[in-house]
Design a protein around this motif. Structure first.
Motif, PDB file in Angstrom:
ATOM      1  N   ALA A 840     -12.789  45.196  73.407  1.00  0.00           N
ATOM      2  CA  ALA A 840     -13.554  44.179  72.684  1.00  0.00           C
ATOM      3  C   ALA A 840     -14.896  44.776  72.303  1.00  0.00           C
ATOM      4  CB  ALA A 840     -13.747  42.942  73.544  1.00  0.00           C
ATOM      5  N   THR A 841     -15.374  44.439  71.119  1.00  0.00           N
ATOM      6  CA  THR A 841     -16.640  44.998  70.660  1.00  0.00           C
ATOM      7  C   THR A 841     -17.470  43.938  69.951  1.00  0.00           C
ATOM      8  OG1 THR A 841     -17.679  46.709  69.285  1.00  0.00           O
ATOM      9  CG2 THR A 841     -15.606  45.784  68.479  1.00  0.00           C
ATOM     10  N   TYR A 842     -18.776  44.006  70.155  1.00  0.00           N
ATOM     11  CA  TYR A 842     -19.723  43.227  69.370  1.00  0.00           C
ATOM     12  C   TYR A 842     -20.190  44.104  68.212  1.00  0.00           C
ATOM     13  CZ  TYR A 842     -20.058  40.023  73.358  1.00  0.00           C
ATOM     14  OH  TYR A 842     -19.779  39.139  74.362  1.00  0.00           O
ATOM     15  N   LEU A 843     -20.271  43.528  67.042  1.00  0.00           N
ATOM     16  CA  LEU A 843     -20.648  44.288  65.856  1.00  0.00           C
ATOM     17  C   LEU A 843     -22.149  44.225  65.602  1.00  0.00           C
ATOM     18  CD1 LEU A 843     -17.810  43.306  63.345  1.00  0.00           C
ATOM     19  CD2 LEU A 843     -17.877  45.201  64.985  1.00  0.00           C
ATOM     20  N   GLN A 844     -22.667  45.281  64.983  1.00  0.00           N
ATOM     21  CA  GLN A 844     -24.015  45.225  64.452  1.00  0.00           C
ATOM     22  C   GLN A 844     -24.016  44.295  63.237  1.00  0.00           C
ATOM     23  OE1 GLN A 844     -26.129  49.018  64.147  1.00  0.00           O
ATOM     24  NE2 GLN A 844     -24.518  49.988  65.356  1.00  0.00           N
ATOM     25  N   PRO A 845     -25.167  43.783  62.838  1.00  0.00           N
ATOM     26  CA  PRO A 845     -25.191  42.775  61.772  1.00  0.00           C
ATOM     27  C   PRO A 845     -24.581  43.260  60.466  1.00  0.00           C
ATOM     28  CG  PRO A 845     -27.293  42.817  62.927  1.00  0.00           C
ATOM     29  CD  PRO A 845     -26.502  43.991  63.429  1.00  0.00           C
ATOM     30  N   PRO A 846     -23.992  42.331  59.698  1.00  0.00           N
ATOM     31  CA  PRO A 846     -23.472  42.670  58.367  1.00  0.00           C
ATOM     32  C   PRO A 846     -24.631  42.856  57.384  1.00  0.00           C
ATOM     33  CG  PRO A 846     -23.303  40.325  58.717  1.00  0.00           C
ATOM     34  CD  PRO A 846     -23.808  40.913  60.006  1.00  0.00           C
ATOM     35  N   ARG A 847     -24.294  42.971  56.121  1.00  0.00           N
ATOM     36  CA  ARG A 847     -25.341  43.116  55.110  1.00  0.00           C
ATOM     37  C   ARG A 847     -26.198  41.849  55.077  1.00  0.00           C
ATOM     38  NH1 ARG A 847     -22.621  44.902  50.732  1.00  0.00           N
ATOM     39  NH2 ARG A 847     -21.872  42.804  50.290  1.00  0.00           N
ATOM     40  N   THR A 848     -27.490  42.029  55.212  1.00  0.00           N
ATOM     41  CA  THR A 848     -28.433  40.927  55.073  1.00  0.00           C
ATOM     42  C   THR A 848     -29.432  41.294  53.988  1.00  0.00           C
ATOM     43  OG1 THR A 848     -29.817  41.835  56.847  1.00  0.00           O
ATOM     44  CG2 THR A 848     -28.205  40.150  57.447  1.00  0.00           C
ATOM     45  N   MET A 849     -29.933  40.293  53.286  1.00  0.00           N
ATOM     46  CA  MET A 849     -30.885  40.541  52.198  1.00  0.00           C
ATOM     47  C   MET A 849     -31.792  39.339  52.031  1.00  0.00           C
ATOM     48  SD  MET A 849     -28.263  40.164  48.963  1.00  0.00           S
ATOM     49  CE  MET A 849     -27.063  41.263  49.715  1.00  0.00           C
ATOM     50  N   GLY A 850     -32.928  39.582  51.429  1.00  0.00           N
ATOM     51  CA  GLY A 850     -33.854  38.481  51.224  1.00  0.00           C
ATOM     52  C   GLY A 850     -35.119  38.931  50.530  1.00  0.00           C
ATOM     53  N   GLY A 851     -36.057  38.009  50.456  1.00  0.00           N
ATOM     54  CA  GLY A 851     -37.348  38.289  49.836  1.00  0.00           C
ATOM     55  C   GLY A 851     -38.460  37.662  50.633  1.00  0.00           C
ATOM     56  N   GLU A 852     -39.685  38.153  50.425  1.00  0.00           N
ATOM     57  CA  GLU A 852     -40.823  37.590  51.136  1.00  0.00           C
ATOM     58  C   GLU A 852     -42.070  37.696  50.270  1.00  0.00           C
ATOM     59  OE1 GLU A 852     -41.190  39.980  54.694  1.00  0.00           O
ATOM     60  OE2 GLU A 852     -42.794  41.164  53.780  1.00  0.00           O
ATOM     61  N   PHE A 853     -43.002  36.788  50.542  1.00  0.00           N
ATOM     62  CA  PHE A 853     -44.300  36.808  49.886  1.00  0.00           C
ATOM     63  C   PHE A 853     -45.359  36.918  50.968  1.00  0.00           C
ATOM     64  CE2 PHE A 853     -48.053  34.748  47.955  1.00  0.00           C
ATOM     65  CZ  PHE A 853     -48.227  35.622  46.887  1.00  0.00           C
ATOM     66  N   ARG A 854     -46.294  37.839  50.750  1.00  0.00           N
ATOM     67  CA  ARG A 854     -47.322  38.145  51.753  1.00  0.00           C
ATOM     68  C   ARG A 854     -48.701  37.956  51.153  1.00  0.00           C
ATOM     69  NH1 ARG A 854     -48.258  44.209  54.254  1.00  0.00           N
ATOM     70  NH2 ARG A 854     -49.435  43.648  56.130  1.00  0.00           N
ATOM     71  N   VAL A 855     -49.604  37.402  51.942  1.00  0.00           N
ATOM     72  CA  VAL A 855     -50.991  37.214  51.529  1.00  0.00           C
ATOM     73  C   VAL A 855     -51.895  37.850  52.571  1.00  0.00           C
ATOM     74  CG1 VAL A 855     -52.821  35.545  51.067  1.00  0.00           C
ATOM     75  CG2 VAL A 855     -50.495  35.079  50.289  1.00  0.00           C
ATOM     76  N   GLN A 856     -52.848  38.659  52.100  1.00  0.00           N
ATOM     77  CA  GLN A 856     -53.806  39.318  52.982  1.00  0.00           C
ATOM     78  C   GLN A 856     -55.231  39.096  52.475  1.00  0.00           C
ATOM     79  OE1 GLN A 856     -51.757  43.274  52.543  1.00  0.00           O
ATOM     80  NE2 GLN A 856     -52.205  43.420  54.728  1.00  0.00           N
ATOM     81  N   PHE A 857     -56.139  38.942  53.422  1.00  0.00           N
ATOM     82  CA  PHE A 857     -57.557  38.864  53.057  1.00  0.00           C
ATOM     83  C   PHE A 857     -58.406  39.375  54.213  1.00  0.00           C
ATOM     84  CE2 PHE A 857     -56.381  34.829  54.972  1.00  0.00           C
ATOM     85  CZ  PHE A 857     -57.412  34.561  55.850  1.00  0.00           C
TER      86      PHE A 857
END
Length: 857
Positions: A840-857
């Motif tokens: 029995a084996t646990y798998l590493q995560p499948p393909r994941t994707m996304g986006g993010e918005f970052r604000v710095q000051f």
């Protein structure tokens, strides 16, 4: 076709970037990657390239560009010599291994790990919760090889150290929000307050939620139920729906840090608190393809080797789970399976006092108080049990540590001395039972009519009181250490000699009061004690301003303890790792290229090893013992980073590890090991275990060993986390592009197969009379990684009033490669419907994707 389209899109994205600028950057010397980070690997600040040992440091910006949110994201290959994988398939627990050595079962509260984990100078001894999201990391430092002189107990293989960002005292912030597939979203932020009455304050927090990677089959039999719990358990399952999708996650937490200077005295305090709910992973089945061999003797006569594992119900129902297809990432369970969860609660305090007594002398006090609670459970797949076994645990670790340091520094002489007290109080509970069908081969055993594999967790009729066990462990550890570096006035002061010594006095006492749901009339108690001295010596030669070489010897140890899965619950002893290392650190072409190489060789004496002592009668029982035959490994690590032209940088690392395979014998009555005489592994030929095929690889016990050791087990031990080849390549490009800066990151990580959890392939048990042997080969193909990640976006977008924004998109596991993360091997003929070995084996995560918005000051 989808893989090809994704790869083509990535290539087009890279080809469509603006042409590279040919002009040189203005200003000082260029640097390559993270090579010039200042680290505290020797408990004092030094430029990374000047530290005479194998160290890798990743800055907070590098961690973010590579999508590293926690230690499990490092995986095998991303950092030279380091391997990490999720503990029992959960995202919040982590198992760490270094240079081909680690702990095969990092989940136990009564034993320690071979790789030490620190956050802001405080030792975190438990793997549960070790992979919680990093809130405000300034950098991660990975120190390879024994670090016992300055980091002490259980740092025999190495140290992973997280250094958090300090408050700045200037108003500033860093906030980001992101979304992704699998219904994922995330919020993370840090706020530095303006200095108030000399106090610098920093507030930070995070929230992350994600749906499951694998769909479950919905079943009314798993809705509005309450899984069984022992009345003695410190937690009880809540009533609810247990047909949730697998690998769902919800976590949130916060941190507050306060710092103030009182003249030459600096006071720093931080408190963090993180909570996580992590649904169990779905174990997949691997079936041996080697038909007609000792590994797969039946050759699929009853069930084809490419066919399904099968579970039956008394009403004739048949439920199947097909073996994992390594060419296609699975997205759903074959039938309704109870989906349990784990809850992790971590909170801790850090108080650091630093006093500059003079220009040369600094005094430090480092105080830590931490509590970690982890509870929950998981249901196994048919890969290990035809009756859907389940297991749960509750672990409560309370830690206090106090360390005092004095650091004396001159132009030619540096001394660090200190003392530390460490205390841990652990409560460890385990429970187990069945979750579906009825026990195999037991006529009249209770089954859910027509329910098939959708029955809620329950206790077996074999153990009406359940499998609940409870044990406690307390550790008191004292140590004094010193390390001195001296640059003698010879060889134009290019030679630096460093010597270190640590005295340790550790005591771990454990007791058990409940076993198999019954309070013991007399508690089982054990004690592991150790008093020892561990030396280290390093000689460094500075060949040029940008090149130095070194040779290092060091030893480290791991405390003894007890195995929570043992029936006898006796203590095992300390193991010791002794290592030699030779290395070169260099920078070339005006520091635009950094090349570091380290070669190492070590042996582990009295290695702590866990195995099933009665696999045929009770596979849930295991014991830990000290192996008398040393474990040996040698290898090579290469790290390269280069700034090709302004805006374009390349980084790569490669690790090679070669470890020995040992044949040993174990007396199950005394848990002592011995070196067999005449026992060997067949290179080829037929044998009784596979009459129609090839017995190549079979462990054959000699008649002399059978007669001398009736009832003994013979096995071949492998290295844990010892991938022979592992490495990664990354490329980063940035260029001004109105209205900000265009950035793109690409990394590829790959490792060969390695043993992660059960460190043996072959096991042969001799019967009690010593007249026959029963071979039980394990199908253990090992785990591996082959992953490509990408990130691209626009940063430095002006938003007004000094505020800058960033918009980014990312993909992890771009080609959706099927990578094994953790593996549990099983022998052949688990039951009549499964006449072939599988795992029995646990798998590493499948393909994941996304986006993010970052604000710095």
């Amino acid at each position: 076709m989808k893989k090809q389209l994704l790869f083509a899109s990535a290539a087009l994205s890279a080809l469509s970037m603006p042409s590279l600028a040919s002009a040189q950057d203005q200003g000082g010397r260029a640097t390559a990657g993270d090579a010039d980070i200042v680290v505290t690997a020797t408990r004092r600040e030094q430029r990374l390239q000047e530290v005479p040992l194998a160290v890798t440091a990743l800055s907070g910006d590098t961690l973010r560009s590579r999508g590293i949110e926690n230690l499990n994201d490092l995986g095998p290959g991303k950092i030279a010599g380091l391997t990490s994988y999720p503990l029992n398939g959960t995202e919040t627990g982590v198992a760490l291994q270094m240079r081909g050595y680690g702990t095969s079962d990092a989940s136990q509260g009564t034993q320690d790990n071979a790789v030490a984990f620190y956050i802001d100078g405080i030792n975190i001894p438990r793997a549960q919760g070790g992979a919680l999201d990093l809130i405000t990391p300034e950098r991660i430092e990975v120190l390879r090889g024994p670090q016992g002189q300055l980091f002490g107990r259980n740092a025999e293989a190495g140290v992973v150290q997280i250094v958090s960002r300090r408050p700045s005292g200037v108003l500033g912030g860093d906030f980001r929000a992101g979304i992704g597939n699998f219904d994922a979203y995330e919020l993370k932020g840090r706020l530095d307050m303006p200095e108030i009455a000399g106090f610098r304050i920093q507030l930070s927090g995070m929230y992350r939620k994600r749906g499951g990677y694998f769909r479950n089959v919905k079943s009314a039999l798993l809705q509005n139920i309450t899984p069984v719990s022992s009345p003695y358990s410190s937690f009880h399952w809540k009533t609810g729906d247990y047909d949730r999708d697998f690998r769902q996650l919800k976590t949130y937490g916060g941190r507050v840090a306060v710092e103030r200077d009182f003249g030459d005295l600096n006071i720093f305090y931080a408190y963090d608190n993180v909570w996580a709910k992590d649904d169990q992973a779905f174990p997949q089945i691997l079936v041996s393809p080697n038909i007609g061999t000792i590994e797969n003797p039946n050759g699929g006569i009853t069930v084809p080797p490419t066919g399904p594992a099968t579970i039956f119900t008394t009403d004739g129902g048949r439920y199947q789970q097909f073996p994992l297809d390594l060419d296609k990432y699975p997205d759903s369970a074959p039938f309704a399976i109870p989906s349990l969860y784990f809850i992790t609660k971590n909170r801790g305090h850090v108080l650091n006092l630093t006093y500059g007594a003079s220009d040369a002398l600094t005094l430090k006090s480092i105080t830590g108080l931490r509590r970690s609670i982890n509870y929950g459970g998981a249901v196994t797949s048919l890969g290990t049990s035809p009756v859907q076994a389940w297991a749960s645990n509750y672990l409560d670790s309370k830690v206090f540590s106090q360390e005092l340091q004095a650091i004396y520094t001159t132009s030619s002489f540096n001394v660090t001395v200190g003392g530390i007290y460490f205390y841990e109080d652990v409560q460890d509970e385990r429970d187990s039972g069945f979750s579906t069908n009825c026990p195999a081969g037991i006529a009249g055993a209770p089954c859910t009519p027509g329910g098939g594999p959708s029955r809620a967790p329950y206790y077996s009729p074999f153990a009406p009181n359940g499998g609940f066990i409870r044990q406690f462990s307390k550790t008191n550890a004292y140590a004094a250490y010193g390390q001195a570096s001296w640059t003698p006035p010879i060889l134009e002061e290019r030679l630096e000699l460093t010597a270190g010594l640590r005295y340790s006095d550790d005591t771990k006492r454990a007791r058990r009061d409940i076993f198999n749901g019954v309070i013991l009339p007399t508690q089982l108690r054990n004690e592991a004690k150790e008093k020892r001295v561990d030396p280290a010596f390093t000689a460094k030669v500075k060949l040029t301003e940008d090149m130095n070489t070194y040779v290092r010897y060091a030893s480290g140890f791991r405390d003894g303890g007890a195995n929570v899965r043992s029936q006898v619950f006796t203590a095992y002893g300390t193991e010791v790792l002794k290592s030699w290392e030779i290395g070169m650190k260099s920078q070339w072409f005006d520091r635009r290229v950094t090349l570091n190489i380290a070669a190492f060789k070590y042996k582990v004496e009295d290695q702590q090893q866990s195995i099933q002592t009665s696999p045929a009668t009770n596979p849930s029982i295991s014991d830990t013992f000290n192996v008398t035959v040393p474990y040996r490994a040698k290898g090579l690590e290469v790290e390269l980073s280069a700034r090709i032209v302004p805006g374009l940088s390349l980084a790569a690392n490669y690790t090679y590890v070669d470890s020995n395979k040992r044949l040993i014998g174990i007396d199950p009555r005394t848990l002592t090991t011995f070196k067999p005489n005449g026992t060997s592994i067949l290179s080829s030929g037929p044998c009784a275990a596979a009459p129609a095929g090839n017995c190549a690889g079979a462990l054959v016990v000699s008649p002399a060993d059978m007669a001398a050791h009736p009832g003994a087990s013979f096995l071949q031990l492998l290295g844990v986390g010892a991938a022979k080849h592992a490495g990664s390549v990354s490329v980063d490009f940035s260029r001004p592009l109105d209205p900000g800066v265009f950035n793109i990151h690409f990394d590829w990580t790959r490792s060969s197969k390695m043993t992660c959890c059960a460190p043996y392939k072959l096991l042969t048990v001799v019967n009690s009379t010593g007249t026959a042997a029963s071979p039980s080969p394990r199908y253990n193909p090992g785990v591996f990684t082959n992953r490509i990640n990408m990130r691209t976006g626009i940063s430095e977008i002006p938003l007004g009033n000094g505020v800058k924004g960033e918009l980014a998109f990312w993909v992890k596991n771009l080609l959706n490669h099927v990578d094994l993360g953790q593996l549990f091997p099983a022998g052949n003929a688990l039951n009549a419907s499964q006449p072939y070995p599988q795992a029995a084996t646990y798998l590493q995560p499948p393909r994941t994707m996304g986006g993010e918005f970052r604000v710095q000051f």
